[in-house]
Design a protein around this motif. Sequence first.
Motif, short mmCIF file in Angstrom:
data_model
loop_
_atom_site.label_atom_id
_atom_site.label_comp_id
_atom_site.label_asym_id
_atom_site.label_seq_id
_atom_site.Cartn_x
_atom_site.Cartn_y
_atom_site.Cartn_z
N PRO A 41 0.82 -1.21 0.00
CA PRO A 41 0.00 0.00 0.00
C PRO A 41 0.86 1.26 0.00
O PRO A 41 1.81 1.39 0.79
CB PRO A 41 -0.79 -0.11 1.31
N GLY A 42 0.55 2.16 -0.92
CA GLY A 42 1.27 3.42 -0.99
C GLY A 42 2.64 3.34 -1.62
O GLY A 42 3.37 4.34 -1.64
N LYS A 43 3.00 2.17 -2.14
CA LYS A 43 4.33 2.01 -2.73
C LYS A 43 4.22 1.59 -4.18
O LYS A 43 3.18 1.11 -4.64
CB LYS A 43 5.14 0.98 -1.95
N GLU A 44 5.32 1.76 -4.89
CA GLU A 44 5.37 1.33 -6.28
C GLU A 44 5.48 -0.18 -6.36
O GLU A 44 5.97 -0.83 -5.44
CB GLU A 44 6.58 1.97 -6.97
N ALA A 92 2.10 -7.50 0.85
CA ALA A 92 1.85 -6.83 -0.44
C ALA A 92 0.91 -7.68 -1.27
O ALA A 92 0.62 -8.83 -0.91
CB ALA A 92 3.16 -6.62 -1.21
N ILE A 93 0.46 -7.11 -2.36
CA ILE A 93 -0.20 -7.91 -3.39
C ILE A 93 0.90 -8.40 -4.33
O ILE A 93 1.72 -7.60 -4.80
CB ILE A 93 -1.24 -7.09 -4.16
#
Length: 126
Positions: A41-44, A92-93
């Motif tokens: 979330p919120g990251k590349e 993460a996804i």
Amino acid sequence: QVQLVESGGGLVQAGGSLRLSCAASGLTFSGYATGWFRQAPGKEREFVGGVSGTGGSILYADSVKGRFTISRDNAKNTVYLQMNSLKPEDTAIYYCAKRPRSNWSVSSTRSDYDYWGQGTQVTVSS
């Protein structure tokens, strides 16, 4: 129609393990380098690792070396990501993706991949 489907995600405690699968349909997966990426979330979205079409060449991001293992079973049209010693920062996804042409090498660049799966959520609790 080419389709990649990830599975195997879930909730695990820190130190635990998960094995993700990336099943391909609509093409013969062998010969196509396949990458694993993840996005917190919120990251590349970042490169985790990848495997060549034959499975003979594997590349890992430094952050997962020694903990994650990528393999493929071309008879099953499937690529795997075995994740051990999981950490909360691995949450993460996770996505798999294929290179556009067979026999192209693994790349750590997102734009070098043409087909992507829908992703599978991995959550590591502390």
